[in-house]
Design a protein around this motif. Structure first.
Motif, PDB file in Angstrom:
ATOM      1  N   LEU A 290     115.779-111.753  73.077  1.00  0.00           N
ATOM      2  CA  LEU A 290     114.753-111.098  72.269  1.00  0.00           C
ATOM      3  C   LEU A 290     113.591-110.690  73.162  1.00  0.00           C
ATOM      4  CD1 LEU A 290     114.542-113.370  69.079  1.00  0.00           C
ATOM      5  CD2 LEU A 290     115.784-111.218  69.350  1.00  0.00           C
ATOM      6  N   ASP A 291     113.058-109.507  72.919  1.00  0.00           N
ATOM      7  CA  ASP A 291     111.867-109.032  73.626  1.00  0.00           C
ATOM      8  C   ASP A 291     110.672-109.295  72.720  1.00  0.00           C
ATOM      9  OD1 ASP A 291     109.765-107.637  74.741  1.00  0.00           O
ATOM     10  OD2 ASP A 291     110.993-105.919  75.359  1.00  0.00           O
ATOM     11  N   PRO A 292     109.870-110.312  73.015  1.00  0.00           N
ATOM     12  CA  PRO A 292     108.789-110.683  72.095  1.00  0.00           C
ATOM     13  C   PRO A 292     107.646-109.679  72.057  1.00  0.00           C
ATOM     14  CG  PRO A 292     108.662-112.006  74.086  1.00  0.00           C
ATOM     15  CD  PRO A 292     109.938-111.214  74.172  1.00  0.00           C
ATOM     16  N   SER A 293     107.646-108.706  72.979  1.00  0.00           N
ATOM     17  CA  SER A 293     106.615-107.675  72.941  1.00  0.00           C
ATOM     18  C   SER A 293     106.911-106.635  71.873  1.00  0.00           C
ATOM     19  CB  SER A 293     106.475-107.001  74.315  1.00  0.00           C
ATOM     20  OG  SER A 293     107.615-106.212  74.613  1.00  0.00           O
ATOM     21  N   SER A 294     108.056-106.723  71.226  1.00  0.00           N
ATOM     22  CA  SER A 294     108.422-105.839  70.126  1.00  0.00           C
ATOM     23  C   SER A 294     108.566-106.654  68.851  1.00  0.00           C
ATOM     24  CB  SER A 294     109.744-105.123  70.433  1.00  0.00           C
ATOM     25  OG  SER A 294     110.264-104.497  69.280  1.00  0.00           O
ATOM     26  N   SER A 295     108.051-106.142  67.748  1.00  0.00           N
ATOM     27  CA  SER A 295     108.135-106.868  66.483  1.00  0.00           C
ATOM     28  C   SER A 295     109.575-107.033  66.024  1.00  0.00           C
ATOM     29  CB  SER A 295     107.334-106.144  65.399  1.00  0.00           C
ATOM     30  OG  SER A 295     107.888-104.864  65.125  1.00  0.00           O
ATOM     31  N   VAL A 296     110.476-106.159  66.486  1.00  0.00           N
ATOM     32  CA  VAL A 296     111.872-106.207  66.055  1.00  0.00           C
ATOM     33  C   VAL A 296     112.792-106.807  67.110  1.00  0.00           C
ATOM     34  CG1 VAL A 296     111.613-104.320  64.421  1.00  0.00           C
ATOM     35  CG2 VAL A 296     112.267-103.818  66.787  1.00  0.00           C
ATOM     36  N   GLY A 297     112.246-107.259  68.242  1.00  0.00           N
ATOM     37  CA  GLY A 297     113.027-107.987  69.230  1.00  0.00           C
ATOM     38  C   GLY A 297     113.690-107.155  70.298  1.00  0.00           C
ATOM     39  N   VAL A 298     113.577-105.828  70.231  1.00  0.00           N
ATOM     40  CA  VAL A 298     114.166-104.951  71.244  1.00  0.00           C
ATOM     41  C   VAL A 298     113.393-103.646  71.231  1.00  0.00           C
ATOM     42  CG1 VAL A 298     115.873-103.908  69.667  1.00  0.00           C
ATOM     43  CG2 VAL A 298     116.367-104.023  72.123  1.00  0.00           C
ATOM     44  N   ARG A 299     113.353-102.964  72.386  1.00  0.00           N
ATOM     45  CA  ARG A 299     112.621-101.705  72.485  1.00  0.00           C
ATOM     46  C   ARG A 299     113.581-100.523  72.551  1.00  0.00           C
ATOM     47  NH1 ARG A 299     107.265-101.375  73.900  1.00  0.00           N
ATOM     48  NH2 ARG A 299     106.149-103.365  73.918  1.00  0.00           N
ATOM     49  N   THR A 300     113.092 -99.360  72.085  1.00  0.00           N
ATOM     50  CA  THR A 300     113.910 -98.153  72.093  1.00  0.00           C
ATOM     51  C   THR A 300     114.360 -97.801  73.502  1.00  0.00           C
ATOM     52  OG1 THR A 300     112.609 -97.348  70.218  1.00  0.00           O
ATOM     53  CG2 THR A 300     114.031 -95.754  71.310  1.00  0.00           C
ATOM     54  N   ASN A 301     113.483 -97.939  74.483  1.00  0.00           N
ATOM     55  CA  ASN A 301     113.856 -97.606  75.860  1.00  0.00           C
ATOM     56  C   ASN A 301     114.971 -98.503  76.373  1.00  0.00           C
ATOM     57  OD1 ASN A 301     112.161 -95.447  76.134  1.00  0.00           O
ATOM     58  ND2 ASN A 301     110.589 -96.522  77.300  1.00  0.00           N
ATOM     59  N   THR A 302     114.996 -99.748  75.926  1.00  0.00           N
ATOM     60  CA  THR A 302     116.081-100.648  76.318  1.00  0.00           C
ATOM     61  C   THR A 302     117.409-100.133  75.777  1.00  0.00           C
ATOM     62  OG1 THR A 302     114.546-102.517  76.275  1.00  0.00           O
ATOM     63  CG2 THR A 302     116.904-103.030  76.266  1.00  0.00           C
ATOM     64  N   LEU A 303     117.409 -99.672  74.534  1.00  0.00           N
ATOM     65  CA  LEU A 303     118.636 -99.113  73.947  1.00  0.00           C
ATOM     66  C   LEU A 303     119.075 -97.868  74.706  1.00  0.00           C
ATOM     67  CD1 LEU A 303     117.943 -99.488  70.122  1.00  0.00           C
ATOM     68  CD2 LEU A 303     118.926-101.141  71.720  1.00  0.00           C
ATOM     69  N   ARG A 304     118.132 -97.032  75.109  1.00  0.00           N
ATOM     70  CA  ARG A 304     118.486 -95.844  75.886  1.00  0.00           C
ATOM     71  C   ARG A 304     119.148 -96.238  77.208  1.00  0.00           C
ATOM     72  NH1 ARG A 304     113.175 -93.274  74.246  1.00  0.00           N
ATOM     73  NH2 ARG A 304     113.705 -91.777  72.611  1.00  0.00           N
ATOM     74  N   PHE A 305     118.628 -97.284  77.829  1.00  0.00           N
ATOM     75  CA  PHE A 305     119.210 -97.727  79.096  1.00  0.00           C
ATOM     76  C   PHE A 305     120.626 -98.239  78.897  1.00  0.00           C
ATOM     77  CE2 PHE A 305     119.852-101.099  82.330  1.00  0.00           C
ATOM     78  CZ  PHE A 305     119.842-100.287  83.462  1.00  0.00           C
ATOM     79  N   ILE A 306     120.846 -98.991  77.820  1.00  0.00           N
ATOM     80  CA  ILE A 306     122.192 -99.491  77.522  1.00  0.00           C
ATOM     81  C   ILE A 306     123.144 -98.329  77.298  1.00  0.00           C
ATOM     82  CG2 ILE A 306     123.563-100.772  75.837  1.00  0.00           C
ATOM     83  CD1 ILE A 306     121.915-102.578  77.686  1.00  0.00           C
ATOM     84  N   ARG A 307     122.715 -97.306  76.590  1.00  0.00           N
ATOM     85  CA  ARG A 307     123.563 -96.138  76.355  1.00  0.00           C
ATOM     86  C   ARG A 307     123.839 -95.389  77.660  1.00  0.00           C
ATOM     87  NH1 ARG A 307     121.446 -93.001  71.087  1.00  0.00           N
ATOM     88  NH2 ARG A 307     122.987 -91.520  71.855  1.00  0.00           N
ATOM     89  N   LEU A 308     122.840 -95.314  78.527  1.00  0.00           N
ATOM     90  CA  LEU A 308     123.044 -94.667  79.815  1.00  0.00           C
ATOM     91  C   LEU A 308     124.096 -95.417  80.627  1.00  0.00           C
ATOM     92  CD1 LEU A 308     122.264 -92.581  81.992  1.00  0.00           C
ATOM     93  CD2 LEU A 308     120.423 -94.139  82.691  1.00  0.00           C
ATOM     94  N   LEU A 309     124.009 -96.731  80.646  1.00  0.00           N
ATOM     95  CA  LEU A 309     125.013 -97.538  81.347  1.00  0.00           C
ATOM     96  C   LEU A 309     126.406 -97.287  80.774  1.00  0.00           C
ATOM     97  CD1 LEU A 309     123.362-101.056  81.812  1.00  0.00           C
ATOM     98  CD2 LEU A 309     124.163 -99.550  83.635  1.00  0.00           C
ATOM     99  N   ALA A 310     126.529 -97.300  79.460  1.00  0.00           N
ATOM    100  CA  ALA A 310     127.837 -97.098  78.831  1.00  0.00           C
ATOM    101  C   ALA A 310     128.415 -95.735  79.197  1.00  0.00           C
ATOM    102  CB  ALA A 310     127.720 -97.241  77.316  1.00  0.00           C
ATOM    103  N   SER A 311     127.583 -94.701  79.182  1.00  0.00           N
ATOM    104  CA  SER A 311     128.031 -93.359  79.556  1.00  0.00           C
ATOM    105  C   SER A 311     128.481 -93.326  81.006  1.00  0.00           C
ATOM    106  CB  SER A 311     126.885 -92.364  79.332  1.00  0.00           C
ATOM    107  OG  SER A 311     127.224 -91.075  79.796  1.00  0.00           O
ATOM    108  N   TYR A 312     127.726 -93.970  81.864  1.00  0.00           N
ATOM    109  CA  TYR A 312     128.073 -94.026  83.284  1.00  0.00           C
ATOM    110  C   TYR A 312     129.428 -94.701  83.489  1.00  0.00           C
ATOM    111  CZ  TYR A 312     127.821 -95.532  88.185  1.00  0.00           C
ATOM    112  OH  TYR A 312     128.100 -95.779  89.516  1.00  0.00           O
ATOM    113  N   PHE A 313     129.680 -95.774  82.747  1.00  0.00           N
ATOM    114  CA  PHE A 313     130.952 -96.485  82.907  1.00  0.00           C
ATOM    115  C   PHE A 313     132.130 -95.631  82.435  1.00  0.00           C
ATOM    116  CE2 PHE A 313     128.218-100.472  82.221  1.00  0.00           C
ATOM    117  CZ  PHE A 313     127.924-100.560  83.561  1.00  0.00           C
TER     118      PHE A 313
END
Length: 456
Positions: A290-313
């Motif tokens: 969980l990312d405590p700096s976000s009220s929902v536990g995750v940030r949009t930029n983190t999701l973008r990075f995960i998607r970038l990794l998946a595309s790269y793979f």
């Protein structure tokens, strides 16, 4: 740089579709009172039926709330679902209740028997009791952010049309692509732990005497001190993945195939043994604290990075099958080493981290992604260059008397106050209604911003 499949996707101008992963989110948070103790309040009635509501439920403990979003086409859409459902859960809490924003639980009482396990029906409750006997109570309490990722159907259609000589049917292609994405995430799990690890210490009552690390770490949850069973999966292909889990259940290493909670799980069929022939439909990624700096536990930029990794793979050469087990073993060792490093120490794999981020930046430029991806990679490179910028190191600045409780409660109260100021509080789960994804979308967003709008 591109694999044969990657070049095919590139040549057919379908690269953009490799970014269009459908994404669903599952975010766990503990319900606590205003003193930082696990809540004694019953499951919130306004959150619907905990056993049947697919969007808000619980896991392991009655206090471990879990918000589950429908699959969305874009990271921003997924975050809007998550934000709205998170607010709905907060609005349903009893007066004085809060959602604990950290992965590691609040302080646990000496007598763990007073904390009820999740009430999810006789079968699940029996499983949880057996799980506690095998692994102990504390091991089930860490919370995290899980990402469900599925490939855009257009990619399968286009690749299968051109490569039927290699894949006898589409299920074979689906299983192959999901397997290489899973291998990629496991191979670079250590990098994700470095960049996003956020569980440097545990509160009182989590560790038995003498079991805790002798110094703060990057991620207790992602280390061998973290969640549950240490059973290792086989990600060479889907058939071997299933066979190993079934063997673990057969010989008693696992309670059942359900107990396998690897950092990545293949999903798509209720009956695990049928998965190779019915096909993987999505991956469950379980490697984010969980990312405590976000009220929902995750940030949009983190999701973008995960998607970038998946595309790269998807687009780049996969491991040879005979190398997979060896590489995965090494990757597990690297992740453990990174997870237990001091939060403010330079990563021992710093050069490799920098090289991977530079490779991702070149890839993002090559397929002409937007500036938001370049900005995110640059921000992550700063975390590599200066470990004080990592989430775990930042958290250490808030430690007082070997505890993060004051910081966690301050954040939790701020997020709760914000949620209760919502102009149109969601009441769609009253009377234990079970909403479909379309009904949920209509009730959450009617008259306002609507998901699946094409924004990214």
């Amino acid at each position: 740089m591109f694999s044969e499949i990657g070049q095919l996707i590139f040549d057919n101008e379908s690269v953009a579709k490799t970014q269009d992963f459908n994404m669903g989110l599952e975010i766990e948070m503990q319900r606590v009172d205003e003193t930082g103790e696990l809540s004694r309040e019953p499951y919130p009635a306004a959150a619907g039926d905990e056993q049947t509501n697919p969007w808000i439920t619980n896991d392991f403990l009655e206090t471990m709330s879990e918000v589950v979003t429908p699959a969305a086409s874009h990271a921003l859409d997924a975050m809007h679902y998550l934000y709205s459902l998170n607010n709905a859960l907060r609005a349903a809490l009893s007066p004085g209740e809060l959602l604990w924003p950290l992965s590691m639980p609040p302080r646990l009482p000496e007598d763990k028997s007073q904390i009820p396990l999740a009430k999810m029906g006789p079968k699940k409750e029996a499983y949880l009791k057996e799980w506690v006997k095998r692994h102990g109570f504390s091991a089930g309490t860490p919370c995290g952010a899980h990402i469900n990722l599925s490939i855009d159907d257009h990619v399968f259609e286009m690749v299968y049309e051109h490569m039927q000589d290699r894949f006898p049917d589409r299920v074979e292609l689906e299983n192959y692509l999901y397997a290489i994405i899973a291998q990629g995430f496991l191979r670079y799990r250590w990098l994700i732990t470095y960049l996003f690890g956020a569980s440097p210490i545990a509160e009182a009552g989590y560790f038995n005497k003498g079991e805790a690390p002798d110094h703060p770490v990057r991620s207790i949850r992602q280390s061998s001190h973290g969640f549950g069973t240490k059973f290792k999966g086989d990600y060479t292909n889907v058939q071997r993945y299933v066979a190993r889990i079934e063997q673990g259940a057969k010989d008693g290493t696992l309670i059942s195939d359900y107990e396998f909670h690897g950092a990545v799980r293949f999903k798509g069929n209720q009956n695990l043994s049928d998965l190779p022939k019915t096909g993987v439909k999505y991956l469950e990624l379980r490697m984010l604290d969980l990312d405590p700096s976000s009220s929902v536990g995750v940030r949009t930029n983190t999701l973008r990075f995960i998607r970038l990794l998946a595309s790269y793979f998807v687009m780049t050469p996969a491991l040879h099958p005979e190398e997979v087990e060896k590489v995965m073993t090494r990757a597990d060792e690297m992740n453990e080493n990174v997870a237990i490093e001091q939060p403010d120490a330079h990563c021992q794999y710093e050069a490799a981290a920098r090289a991977m981020l530079q490779r991702l930046e070149r890839y993002a430029n090559q397929i002409q992604l937007g500036p938001e991806y370049q900005e995110e990679i640059q921000d992550l490179e700063e975390r590599v260059d200066n470990p004080f910028n990592t989430l775990s190191a930042r958290l250490m600045t808030h430690v007082s008397h070997n505890s993060l409780a004051a910081y966690a409660l301050k954040r939790a109260k701020r997020y709760q106050d914000s949620a209760l100021q919502t102009i149109r509080p969601f009441k769609g789960f009253n009377n234990k209604r079970n909403l479909s994804a379309e009904e949920l979308k209509a009730e959450l967003f009617s008259g306002s911003w609507m998901p699946d709008s094409g924004l990214q």
